[in-house]
Design a protein around this motif. Structure first.
Motif, short mmCIF file in Angstrom:
data_model
loop_
_atom_site.label_atom_id
_atom_site.label_comp_id
_atom_site.label_asym_id
_atom_site.label_seq_id
_atom_site.Cartn_x
_atom_site.Cartn_y
_atom_site.Cartn_z
N GLY A 183 0.77 -1.23 0.00
CA GLY A 183 0.00 0.00 0.00
C GLY A 183 0.81 1.29 0.00
N GLY A 184 2.06 1.22 0.47
CA GLY A 184 2.86 2.45 0.59
C GLY A 184 2.92 3.25 -0.70
N PRO A 185 3.41 2.63 -1.80
CA PRO A 185 3.53 3.39 -3.05
C PRO A 185 2.17 3.87 -3.56
CG PRO A 185 4.69 1.28 -3.21
CD PRO A 185 3.98 1.27 -1.90
N GLU A 186 1.11 3.10 -3.30
CA GLU A 186 -0.24 3.48 -3.76
C GLU A 186 -0.72 4.73 -3.03
OE1 GLU A 186 -1.84 1.80 -6.25
OE2 GLU A 186 0.09 0.76 -6.36
N ILE A 187 -0.50 4.77 -1.72
CA ILE A 187 -0.92 5.95 -0.95
C ILE A 187 -0.11 7.17 -1.39
CG2 ILE A 187 -0.90 6.99 1.37
CD1 ILE A 187 -2.08 4.52 2.43
N GLU A 188 1.18 6.96 -1.61
CA GLU A 188 2.03 8.08 -2.04
C GLU A 188 1.50 8.66 -3.36
OE1 GLU A 188 6.22 7.28 -2.68
OE2 GLU A 188 6.66 9.43 -2.78
N LYS A 189 1.13 7.77 -4.30
CA LYS A 189 0.62 8.21 -5.61
C LYS A 189 -0.69 8.98 -5.45
CE LYS A 189 1.53 4.34 -8.15
NZ LYS A 189 0.93 3.15 -8.72
N LEU A 190 -1.59 8.43 -4.63
CA LEU A 190 -2.91 9.05 -4.44
C LEU A 190 -2.76 10.44 -3.79
CD1 LEU A 190 -5.96 8.32 -4.73
CD2 LEU A 190 -5.89 7.46 -2.38
N ALA A 191 -1.86 10.52 -2.82
CA ALA A 191 -1.68 11.77 -2.06
C ALA A 191 -1.11 12.89 -2.94
CB ALA A 191 -0.76 11.51 -0.87
N LYS A 192 -0.32 12.49 -3.93
CA LYS A 192 0.35 13.46 -4.79
C LYS A 192 -0.64 14.40 -5.49
CE LYS A 192 4.62 11.96 -6.53
NZ LYS A 192 5.15 10.87 -7.34
N ASN A 193 -1.81 13.86 -5.81
CA ASN A 193 -2.79 14.65 -6.56
C ASN A 193 -3.80 15.36 -5.67
OD1 ASN A 193 -1.73 13.72 -9.03
ND2 ASN A 193 -2.75 11.77 -8.67
N SER A 194 -3.55 15.38 -4.37
CA SER A 194 -4.52 15.99 -3.47
C SER A 194 -4.50 17.53 -3.59
CB SER A 194 -4.20 15.58 -2.04
OG SER A 194 -4.77 16.48 -1.16
N LYS A 195 -5.70 18.12 -3.70
CA LYS A 195 -5.75 19.59 -3.81
C LYS A 195 -5.79 20.23 -2.42
CE LYS A 195 -8.24 19.91 -8.20
NZ LYS A 195 -9.38 18.98 -8.34
N HIS A 196 -6.26 19.47 -1.43
CA HIS A 196 -6.43 20.02 -0.08
C HIS A 196 -5.48 19.34 0.89
CE1 HIS A 196 -10.03 21.77 -1.77
NE2 HIS A 196 -10.32 20.57 -2.22
N LYS A 197 -5.20 20.06 1.99
CA LYS A 197 -4.31 19.49 3.01
C LYS A 197 -4.93 19.70 4.37
CE LYS A 197 -0.29 20.56 0.30
NZ LYS A 197 0.82 21.43 0.04
N ASN A 198 -4.57 18.84 5.33
CA ASN A 198 -4.99 18.98 6.73
C ASN A 198 -6.49 19.19 6.90
OD1 ASN A 198 -2.21 18.90 7.19
ND2 ASN A 198 -2.08 21.13 6.97
N TYR A 199 -7.28 18.39 6.18
CA TYR A 199 -8.73 18.49 6.27
C TYR A 199 -9.23 17.55 7.37
CZ TYR A 199 -13.59 17.77 4.77
OH TYR A 199 -14.95 17.66 4.73
#
Ligand code: KG4
Ligand code: ZN
Length: 344
Positions: A183-199
């Protein structure tokens, strides 16, 4: 000095041949093969021990022969055979160590039973002069440990995770998000495209405790509850992946900051080393680079490929032991599925 390293402690069958350059003292990888079993385990969402040992049996001999062929060396040019002897899954450890023992007996060369964690840590010294003592954070699928490497064979454990390892937290959270294993690389990939932070509000346990321990099992429970609450849009999944990664980084950084103070007070060393599979995560690497630079220590993290499980780190650990005059381990020694770095 040329050593063959065999890694079979989990879900990679890996073999490398590494040579120590006489003049530089550094290691040169002559051949390296990493055969991943991930596709075999993916349908089960994690590593199935029985399946993993069967795969190692099926593939190890082929991979060793291929690695020799690639190296263009005759097998009698190899000075020692090193194999991971723990910690890890017993079936795989038996396959790798027995194979190395057989080669060592037939060729009359030493056999080295290598601690996998020692391999993850020492590989940082393969191409860079990192003198002892150094401070190290090991973050992998099975371990999260803050240590001082006082010598190649002497480690002081400052603290560790009291429950899930960081990689395990990544894998379990990824499973909740219906992402593939590991799951590590998958989460890293998904997080890269996040528009928001600390929600999202996620727990940061043990931060106020005056020790060097970590705890990550509460994180996946929080993630589970957030997913169960529903309304998880595509965008929110990305934000959750980002927030998860950044809470992990915060927890790691805070304890490492304390450890740096301790290290500076009690030791005379300049390096902070990050190692283990999770250290291949670019977001985490960047966070550490910033902290260590701010703390005026030198930061080193091996290239991503060498952070993940591989045979090169096992061969290099063998070279470090051989270079220090060690004669090898007893052929009757048993693998140790649990093996602390403080009991080498
Ligand atoms: O060191 P390693 O290859 O095997 C063990 O010794 O455990 O580490 C594997 C772990 C897995 O949990 C995997 O999900 C995690 O490292 N990992 C990552 C990344 N790549 C691998 N975690 C976060 N981000 C990554 N890019
Ligand atoms: Zn590992």
């Amino acid at each position: 000095m040329i050593v063959m390293g065999i890694e079979t402690s989990c879900d990679e069958t890996a073999v490398s041949i590494v040579k120590k350059n006489k003049s530089t003292g550094f290691g040169e990888v002559i051949s390296e093969i990493i055969f991943s079993q991930i596709l075999k385990h993916q349908p089960y969402g994690g590593v199935v021990p029985e399946l993993s040992s069967r795969e190692h049996v099926k593939n190890l001999d082929k991979i060793c022969r291929e690695s020799l062929r690639k190296s263009k060396l005759k097998i009698d040019k190899i000075d020692a055979f090193a194999a991971t002897a723990g910690p890890g899954l017993l079936g795989g450890l038996l396959v790798g160590t027995n194979y190395a023992k057989a080669l060592s007996l037939s060729l009359k060369k030493p056999f080295f039973a290598i601690n996998h964690l020692q391999g993850h840590i020492l590989v940082s010294r393969m191409k860079k002069k990192i003198s002892f003592p150094f401070l190290v954070l090991l973050i992998s699928g099975g371990h999260t440990q803050l240590l001082i490497s006082e010598n190649y064979n002497k480690f002081k454990l400052l603290g560790e995770s009291i429950d899930d390892a960081v990689g395990e937290a990544f894998d379990k959270t990824a499973k909740l998000l219906n992402l593939k294993y590991p799951g590590g690389p998958e989460i890293e990939k998904l997080a890269k495209n996040s528009k928001h932070k600390n929600y999202f509000t996620l727990p940061k346990p043990l931060l106020k405790h005056n020790n060097f321990n970590f705890s990550f099992s509460g994180l996946k429970t929080s993630v589970r509850k957030l997913i169960q609450n529903g309304n998880m849009t595509v965008e929110k999944r990305k934000t959750l992946a980002y927030d998860f990664q950044s809470v992990i980084l915060d927890c790691l950084l805070l304890k490492c900051e304390k450890a740096i103070e301790y290290f500076k007070k009690n030791y005379n060393g300049k390096y902070f080393v990050l190692s283990g599979g999770v250290a291949s995560n670019m977001f985490i690497r960047k966070g550490f680079n910033n902290l260590i630079t701010e703390k005026k220590m030198s930061f080193f993290v091996p290239e991503s490929k060498l952070c993940l499980d591989n045979g090169t780190m096992i061969a290099w650990a063998g070279i470090e032991r051989l270079s220090n005059g060690e004669k090898g381990d007893n052929i009757s020694s048993l693998p140790k599925p649990r093996w602390s770095l403080e009991n080498l």
